[in-house]
Motif scaffolding. Structure first.
Motif, PDB file in Angstrom:
ATOM      1  N   ASP A 136       0.706  -1.433  -0.082  1.00 40.27           N
ATOM      2  CA  ASP A 136       0.154   0.413  -0.064  1.00 40.27           C
ATOM      3  C   ASP A 136       0.558   0.994  -0.295  1.00 40.27           C
ATOM      4  OD1 ASP A 136       0.530   0.202   2.516  1.00 40.27           O
ATOM      5  OD2 ASP A 136      -1.339  -0.830   3.351  1.00 40.27           O
ATOM      6  N   THR A 137       2.054   1.095  -0.675  1.00 38.67           N
ATOM      7  CA  THR A 137       3.246   2.209  -0.177  1.00 38.67           C
ATOM      8  C   THR A 137       3.883   1.942  -1.045  1.00 38.67           C
ATOM      9  OG1 THR A 137       2.852   2.264   2.155  1.00 38.67           O
ATOM     10  CG2 THR A 137       4.297   3.427   1.045  1.00 38.67           C
ATOM     11  N   LEU A 138       3.928   3.009  -1.849  1.00 37.00           N
ATOM     12  CA  LEU A 138       4.589   3.434  -2.950  1.00 37.00           C
ATOM     13  C   LEU A 138       5.673   4.499  -2.870  1.00 37.00           C
ATOM     14  CD1 LEU A 138       2.256   3.777  -5.937  1.00 37.00           C
ATOM     15  CD2 LEU A 138       3.516   1.757  -5.531  1.00 37.00           C
ATOM     16  N   VAL A 139       7.275   4.600  -3.654  1.00 28.63           N
ATOM     17  CA  VAL A 139       8.242   5.611  -3.547  1.00 28.63           C
ATOM     18  C   VAL A 139       8.142   6.250  -4.676  1.00 28.63           C
ATOM     19  CG1 VAL A 139      10.190   6.472  -3.072  1.00 28.63           C
ATOM     20  CG2 VAL A 139       9.775   4.488  -1.765  1.00 28.63           C
ATOM     21  N   LEU A 140       7.801   7.918  -5.315  1.00 30.70           N
ATOM     22  CA  LEU A 140       7.992   8.297  -6.771  1.00 30.70           C
ATOM     23  C   LEU A 140       9.276   8.444  -6.960  1.00 30.70           C
ATOM     24  CD1 LEU A 140       4.584  10.750  -6.233  1.00 30.70           C
ATOM     25  CD2 LEU A 140       4.739   8.491  -6.716  1.00 30.70           C
ATOM     26  N   THR A 141       9.900   9.245  -8.477  1.00 33.20           N
ATOM     27  CA  THR A 141      11.112   9.055  -8.457  1.00 33.20           C
ATOM     28  C   THR A 141      11.569  10.148  -7.540  1.00 33.20           C
ATOM     29  OG1 THR A 141       9.707  10.656 -10.963  1.00 33.20           O
ATOM     30  CG2 THR A 141      10.541   8.207 -10.940  1.00 33.20           C
ATOM     31  N   ASP A 142      10.370  10.997  -7.027  1.00 29.73           N
ATOM     32  CA  ASP A 142      11.057  12.540  -6.656  1.00 29.73           C
ATOM     33  C   ASP A 142      11.751  11.925  -4.862  1.00 29.73           C
ATOM     34  OD1 ASP A 142       9.144  12.625  -5.700  1.00 29.73           O
ATOM     35  OD2 ASP A 142       8.451  14.686  -6.070  1.00 29.73           O
ATOM     36  N   GLY A 143      11.453  10.924  -4.746  1.00 26.40           N
ATOM     37  CA  GLY A 143      11.220  10.327  -3.785  1.00 26.40           C
ATOM     38  C   GLY A 143      10.880  10.545  -2.534  1.00 26.40           C
ATOM     39  N   GLN A 144       9.015  11.242  -2.863  1.00 26.11           N
ATOM     40  CA  GLN A 144       7.999  11.397  -2.291  1.00 26.11           C
ATOM     41  C   GLN A 144       7.012   9.868  -1.529  1.00 26.11           C
ATOM     42  OE1 GLN A 144       5.849  14.268  -1.013  1.00 26.11           O
ATOM     43  NE2 GLN A 144       5.222  12.653   0.001  1.00 26.11           N
ATOM     44  N   ARG A 145       6.925   9.397  -0.964  1.00 26.97           N
ATOM     45  CA  ARG A 145       6.331   8.326  -0.193  1.00 26.97           C
ATOM     46  C   ARG A 145       4.399   8.894  -0.950  1.00 26.97           C
ATOM     47  NH1 ARG A 145       9.379   4.373   3.635  1.00 26.97           N
ATOM     48  NH2 ARG A 145      11.630   4.876   2.698  1.00 26.97           N
ATOM     49  N   VAL A 146       4.168   7.419  -1.264  1.00 29.70           N
ATOM     50  CA  VAL A 146       2.504   7.664  -1.521  1.00 29.70           C
ATOM     51  C   VAL A 146       1.856   6.330  -0.250  1.00 29.70           C
ATOM     52  CG1 VAL A 146       0.558   8.208  -2.816  1.00 29.70           C
ATOM     53  CG2 VAL A 146       3.359   9.202  -3.369  1.00 29.70           C
ATOM     54  N   ARG A 147       0.780   7.102  -0.067  1.00 23.73           N
ATOM     55  CA  ARG A 147       0.378   6.366   0.228  1.00 23.73           C
ATOM     56  C   ARG A 147      -1.083   5.584   0.104  1.00 23.73           C
ATOM     57  NH1 ARG A 147      -2.573   2.556   3.077  1.00 23.73           N
ATOM     58  NH2 ARG A 147      -2.465   1.662   5.534  1.00 23.73           N
ATOM     59  N   LEU A 148      -1.716   4.571  -0.732  1.00 20.35           N
ATOM     60  CA  LEU A 148      -2.950   4.640  -1.076  1.00 20.35           C
ATOM     61  C   LEU A 148      -3.384   4.393   0.009  1.00 20.35           C
ATOM     62  CD1 LEU A 148      -2.518   1.556  -3.033  1.00 20.35           C
ATOM     63  CD2 LEU A 148      -1.799   3.581  -3.898  1.00 20.35           C
ATOM     64  N   ASP A 149      -4.730   5.832  -0.324  1.00 20.26           N
ATOM     65  CA  ASP A 149      -5.883   6.228  -0.085  1.00 20.26           C
ATOM     66  C   ASP A 149      -7.214   5.222   0.708  1.00 20.26           C
ATOM     67  OD1 ASP A 149      -7.028   7.852   2.389  1.00 20.26           O
ATOM     68  OD2 ASP A 149      -7.730   9.687   0.893  1.00 20.26           O
ATOM     69  N   ALA A 150      -7.384   4.484   2.094  1.00 21.40           N
ATOM     70  CA  ALA A 150      -8.248   4.553   2.115  1.00 21.40           C
ATOM     71  C   ALA A 150      -8.266   2.639   2.348  1.00 21.40           C
ATOM     72  CB  ALA A 150      -9.655   4.752   1.601  1.00 21.40           C
ATOM     73  N   VAL A 151      -7.526   1.886   1.875  1.00 26.91           N
ATOM     74  CA  VAL A 151      -7.192   0.686   1.795  1.00 26.91           C
ATOM     75  C   VAL A 151      -5.757   0.593   2.822  1.00 26.91           C
ATOM     76  CG1 VAL A 151      -7.969   0.352  -0.007  1.00 26.91           C
ATOM     77  CG2 VAL A 151      -5.835   0.910  -0.216  1.00 26.91           C
ATOM     78  N   ASN A 152      -5.206  -0.808   3.899  1.00 33.12           N
ATOM     79  CA  ASN A 152      -4.365  -1.098   4.491  1.00 33.12           C
ATOM     80  C   ASN A 152      -4.142  -3.228   3.169  1.00 33.12           C
ATOM     81  OD1 ASN A 152      -2.742  -0.870   5.707  1.00 33.12           O
ATOM     82  ND2 ASN A 152      -3.718  -2.220   7.633  1.00 33.12           N
ATOM     83  N   ALA A 153      -2.634  -2.306   3.850  1.00 28.89           N
ATOM     84  CA  ALA A 153      -2.431  -3.891   2.739  1.00 28.89           C
ATOM     85  C   ALA A 153      -1.261  -4.801   4.168  1.00 28.89           C
ATOM     86  CB  ALA A 153      -1.252  -4.272   1.636  1.00 28.89           C
TER      87      ALA A 153
END
Length: 156
Positions: free
Chosen positions: A15-32
């Motif tokens: 449920d978490t990504l890293v973008l090429t600019d280093g920012q981390r993105v958490r998928l909203d409203a779900v959990n793994a």
């Protein structure tokens, strides 16, 4: 709702990504399920150490890694669209909260969240009530793979 585009470098977990600019993105409203990385965390998963109830929550390493691989396959190296609620932009860990959309090889836009829900790899997990589209996500949720991991279920 605000929409931004970004390029994904990799998936940390399901449920978490890293973008090429280093920012981390958490998928909203779900959990793994969590990927246990430390020996102390893995020890918590041993049956002899479980105390019942939800003590085994997050310990299905196969499902956790499957979710990570699926998220990686769907997003890594691709430009995605991020849908963000400006009133709840970041979580307590500083990760950007967003619904993630990616264009498939057939040109169709895919909701990463809905795909992971349909595959039973994540579950709906509203924390604040300000998540984007929680009620619309519930019908997509499949809990057969990890029934104890689905605190909310769709009731038609």
């Amino acid at each position: 709702m605000v929409e931004e585009t970004a390029t994904v470098e990799r998936a940390i977990d399901g449920d978490t990504l890293v973008l090429t600019d280093g920012q981390r993105v958490r998928l909203d409203a779900v959990n793994a399920l969590e990927i246990m990385r430390k020996p102390a965390d893995l020890a918590k998963c041993l049956p002899s150490l479980r105390t019942g109830g939800r003590a085994d929550y997050g310990c299905d390493l196969t499902l956790a890694r499957t979710a990570q691989r699926e998220l990686q396959q769907l997003t890594a190296g691709k430009t995605v669209k991020l849908r963000i609620n400006p009133q709840r932009r970041d979580d307590r860990y500083g990760r950007l909260l967003a619904q993630v959309l990616v264009t498939g090889s057939d040109g169709k836009v895919i909701s990463v969240t809905e795909r992971l829900l349909a595959d039973g790899l994540v579950h709906v997990y509203p924390l604040s009530g300000r998540e984007i589209g929680t009620s619309e996500l519930l019908p997509s949720q499949r809990c057969e793979r990890a029934p104890n991991h689905c605190p909310l279920t769709h009731r038609p």
